[in-house]
Design an enzyme around this catalytic site. Structure first.
Site, PDB file in Angstrom:
ATOM      1  N   GLU A 192       0.881  -1.173   0.000  1.00  0.00           N
ATOM      2  CA  GLU A 192       0.000   0.000   0.000  1.00  0.00           C
ATOM      3  C   GLU A 192       0.910   1.212   0.000  1.00  0.00           C
ATOM      4  O   GLU A 192       1.795   1.346   0.844  1.00  0.00           O
ATOM      5  CB  GLU A 192      -0.912  -0.018   1.234  1.00  0.00           C
ATOM      6  CG  GLU A 192      -2.046   0.997   1.159  1.00  0.00           C
ATOM      7  CD  GLU A 192      -1.766   2.249   1.961  1.00  0.00           C
ATOM      8  OE1 GLU A 192      -1.642   3.319   1.315  1.00  0.00           O
ATOM      9  OE2 GLU A 192      -1.664   2.178   3.181  1.00  0.00           O
ATOM     10  N   CYS A 196      -2.161   8.168   4.389  1.00  0.00           N
ATOM     11  CA  CYS A 196      -2.305   7.819   2.975  1.00  0.00           C
ATOM     12  C   CYS A 196      -3.699   8.167   2.474  1.00  0.00           C
ATOM     13  O   CYS A 196      -3.899   8.408   1.288  1.00  0.00           O
ATOM     14  CB  CYS A 196      -2.047   6.328   2.778  1.00  0.00           C
ATOM     15  SG  CYS A 196      -0.427   5.785   3.323  1.00  0.00           S
TER      16      CYS A 196
END
Length: 544
Positions: A294, A328
């Site tokens: 990720e 994020c």
């Protein structure tokens, strides 16, 4: 083999403590913060359960008071990385064959320890070393990590129970979910201690052994997690702790034939380079490594003119500036129709200007410091760029100061260019850019949102018109792995919204779900025939 008795019940999410004035948890947390600040510790490598001191050291500091040193930690070199690999491969012999129920018991104990005696230690360490306020630490390093351990235990049981549905008379068909043959390299980020605690443990739960390289700016809280693992009964060598620069640790690990997987959260550039290295080395490996990652995001919110402007303003404030935008999933670009902009602007600016910024010790502060000097320099360059541009106007914040801590005001950029630099590039800080669009160009703006960024992590739509919500959801199908309706694009909860994105944002293997754990097992199909045939001929061969 499947177990007919359900051993792991469906978990509940760990309750969030409020830390409100007068509560016992507020007192306990403040006491722990004072205790940790009063001492400076030494953090060794941990290989085969043994503490290793290399003499090559770096420091863990407080970002909001960067002259305050919390710890000195030792850095792994080539010798120590090889030791960690050897240790992991030795531990693999027994850990990979341990009954899954026994492994689950260890992880359930991890959750219990974190809910109890370790909660305030991990939260305080997170607040101090990565500059999170009490609430952000609580939902991250306590609640989410407890949830990872409890829910992963439940999902593991579900995986092991998956067996072929048909076994005809005279035979038995089975599936065995084996650990990978080798070790997993877990590379964890600074911004979520829960992710740092999940990336090495999710593969370990499934019987794998792990080399854990934590982010250099967040070694401090991860060391306390290592102590928790030990107390929970995790055998030596299953997870080896090797902090150090990626440029030194990575090449040794990636060149080893026993690399079986990578579990990564971090920058897109680093992940892409790791993937390329695996490709270049593919002929060396015993098996094809599982690559789970990720990476970045350029997360969006598009508002329709039917939006609730009070809720929209709050979603923008929280989505962009909680934990200084160092998520994020943080809101980074927003598209607002001109018909509601004046109302939204007034409410939004009022909220942002009321935000207090400072030390985590003061529980009245909503915003704290960014993680380090490199982040501070990178983020402020974007702010300075906007200040000097004719296509942008700063409507909140814009100031910054690193004399004591790495403080950057919650900054909002209003641009007339939908492809302005801060609308397209990941900043990873407390900066939100807003573009005002013509509501008659709703569908064109949806196309703009979808095509502006190479990332596809999180996104949100605000509207009280169901048809417009459906239109946005369809148009942005591949623009976000986690999509929010009338909510900020942050705050995924384990067991509720498995997290991950596509495109340049990662492999979308959904941390906090069964699908992530499936990446860390390799199936073996077994067929047993009780009375095997003793003649090669089939009935069709009989003479008429």
């Amino acid at each position: 083999m499947p177990n007919s008795i359900v051993m792991v019940p469906i978990p509940d999410n760990d309750p969030i403590l409020s830390y409100a004035p007068g509560t016992s948890e507020r007192t306990a947390l403040k006491d722990k913060i004072r205790e940790l600040k009063s001492q400076e510790i030494e953090i060794p490598l941990v290989i085969s359960g043994k503490e290793i001191r290399t003499g090559n050291t770096a420091q863990c500091v407080i970002p909001h008071d960067h002259k305050h040193v919390l710890a000195t930690y030792h850095l792994a070199g080539e010798k120590e990385v090889q030791m960690a690999i050897d240790s992991a491969m030795e531990a693999w012999k027994t850990w990979s064959t341990m009954p899954w129920e026994s492994r689950v018991a260890i992880f359930k104990k991890m959750a219990s320890l974190l809910q109890g005696p370790y909660r305030y230690t991990i939260n305080a360490a997170t607040m101090l070393n990565v500059s999170k306020n009490a609430f952000q630490a609580e939902i991250d390093s306590a609640c989410e990590l407890v949830d990872f351990y409890n829910f992963n235990a439940y999902y593991a049981q579900e995986i092991y129970e998956q067996q072929p549905p048909i076994s005809p008379d005279g035979m038995w068909n089975m599936s065995e979910h084996r650990p990978l043959e080798g070790f997993v390299f877990a590379v964890t980020p600074f911004n979520f201690v829960s992710i740092a605690g999940n990336l090495p443990t999710a593969p370990a739960l499934m019987g794998n052994v792990v080399l854990w390289k934590p982010a250099s700016s967040a070694v401090y809280p991860t060391y306390f997690l290592l102590k928790l693992f030990k107390e929970a009964g995790l055998p030596d060598g299953v997870i080896n702790f090797i902090p150090g620069p990626g440029s030194k640790v990575g090449p040794i690990v990636m060149n080893n034939k026993n690399l079986a997987g990578i579990h990564f959260t971090g920058s897109t550039a680093v992940f892409q380079n790791m993937w390329k290295t695996v490709g270049d080395n593919i002929h060396k490996y015993k098996s094809y490594p599982r690559i789970v990652g990720e990476t970045g995001g350029k997360d969006f919110l598009i508002a329709h003119e039917s939006s609730d402007t009070d809720a929209l303003a709050t979603a923008m404030t929280r989505g962009a500036f909680e934990y200084q935008g160092q998520k994020c999933s943080a809101l980074s670009r927003t598209y607002i129709p001109s018909t509601i902009w004046d109302d939204v602007r007034t409410k939004y600016i009022k909220q942002v200007k009321s935000i207090k910024m400072g030390d985590v010790d003061d529980f009245g502060n909503f915003v704290n410091a960014v993680i380090d000097q490199a982040a501070f320099n990178s983020i402020t360059q974007y702010i300075d760029y906007a200040k000097s541009s004719k296509d942008a106007e700063i409507i909140t914040g814009g100031n910054y100061d690193d004399s004591k801590g790495y403080f950057i005001e919650p900054t909002t950029i209003l641009t007339t260019d939908p492809h302005f630099k801060t609308m397209e590039e990941e900043i990873f800080g407390p900066v939100l850019t807003i573009y005002i669009y013509d509501p008659k160009k709703w569908k064109e703006t949806l196309e703009l949102v979808d095509s502006t960024s190479p990332y596809a992590l999180t996104g949100a739509v605000f509207s009280n018109n169901r048809e417009k919500i459906i239109e946005a959801s369809k148009a942005l199908t591949h623009a976000a792995g986690n999509f929010y309706i009338n909510d900020k694009p942050t705050g995924a909860v384990v067991g509720q919204q498995p997290f991950g994105g596509g495109r340049a944002s990662g492999t979308n293997d959904k941390a906090g779900s069964m699908f992530n754990l499936l990446r860390w097992v390799s199936q073996r199909t077994i067929k047993e025939t009780f009375v095997p045939p003793k003649d090669y001929e089939y009935p069709f061969m009989d003479k008429e």
